[in-house]
Design a protein around this motif. Structure first.
Motif, short mmCIF file in Angstrom:
data_model
loop_
_atom_site.label_atom_id
_atom_site.label_comp_id
_atom_site.label_asym_id
_atom_site.label_seq_id
_atom_site.Cartn_x
_atom_site.Cartn_y
_atom_site.Cartn_z
N MET A 118 0.83 -1.20 0.00
CA MET A 118 0.00 0.00 0.00
C MET A 118 0.87 1.26 0.00
O MET A 118 0.59 2.21 -0.73
N GLN A 119 1.92 1.26 0.82
CA GLN A 119 2.83 2.41 0.84
C GLN A 119 3.47 2.62 -0.54
O GLN A 119 3.59 3.75 -1.01
N LEU A 120 3.86 1.53 -1.17
CA LEU A 120 4.47 1.62 -2.50
C LEU A 120 3.47 2.16 -3.52
O LEU A 120 3.82 2.98 -4.37
N GLU A 121 2.24 1.70 -3.45
CA GLU A 121 1.22 2.15 -4.41
C GLU A 121 0.92 3.63 -4.24
O GLU A 121 0.78 4.36 -5.23
N VAL A 122 0.82 4.09 -3.00
CA VAL A 122 0.58 5.51 -2.76
C VAL A 122 1.75 6.33 -3.28
O VAL A 122 1.56 7.33 -3.98
N LEU A 123 2.96 5.90 -2.96
CA LEU A 123 4.14 6.61 -3.42
C LEU A 123 4.19 6.63 -4.95
O LEU A 123 4.42 7.68 -5.57
N ALA A 124 3.97 5.49 -5.58
CA ALA A 124 4.01 5.40 -7.04
C ALA A 124 2.98 6.33 -7.67
O ALA A 124 3.25 6.97 -8.69
N SER A 125 1.82 6.44 -7.06
CA SER A 125 0.77 7.29 -7.63
C SER A 125 1.17 8.76 -7.60
O SER A 125 0.68 9.55 -8.41
N HIS A 126 2.06 9.14 -6.70
CA HIS A 126 2.52 10.53 -6.61
C HIS A 126 3.80 10.79 -7.41
O HIS A 126 4.20 11.95 -7.55
N LEU A 127 4.42 9.73 -7.91
CA LEU A 127 5.65 9.90 -8.67
C LEU A 127 5.46 9.61 -10.17
O LEU A 127 6.40 9.77 -10.94
N THR A 128 4.27 9.18 -10.55
CA THR A 128 4.00 8.84 -11.94
C THR A 128 2.77 9.59 -12.43
O THR A 128 2.11 10.29 -11.67
#
Length: 114
Positions: free
Chosen positions: A65-75
């Motif tokens: 979940m942390q990775l998905e949230v981070l990815a959504s803000h970097l892509t």
């Protein structure tokens, strides 16, 4: 207003993002990385304790979940799977041949969808 993340933390975050998401943030793109991390922290309710949030991203227990949230803000809503040329070269040179050998030993092929 975006809080400042130290250069040392950005360097470490860049390594985390490269390892887990296949994205490369050279020093010239640290402002983008900082913006993305601050946005992810805000979404997670951690904007008031950014240092703690950043430390959590370096944890070995980083959740999907942390990775998905981070990815959504970097892509930008497109796939973020190894977009950078250097990452694709590593995948092609180091990872793919081993996958192919392992599958071939089982008499199976691999499928790659992108």
């Amino acid at each position: 207003m975006t809080k400042k993340i130290s250069d040392a933390q950005l360097l470490q975050l860049g390594d985390v993002v490269a390892r887990h998401l296949g994205l490369h943030f050279p020093k010239e793109r640290w402002l983008d990385l900082q913006r993305g991390v601050c946005g992810a922290a805000q979404e997670c309710g951690s904007q008031h304790d950014l240092d703690r949030y950043v430390q959590g991203l370096s944890s070995p227990a980083l959740s999907q979940m942390q990775l998905e949230v981070l990815a959504s803000h970097l892509t930008v809503g497109e796939t973020y799977f190894f977009r950078e040329k250097r990452s694709l070269e590593v995948f092609e040179r180091d990872i793919l041949p081993e996958l192919m050998r392992a599958r071939a030993s089982l008499g199976r092929a691999i499928s790659i969808l992108s």
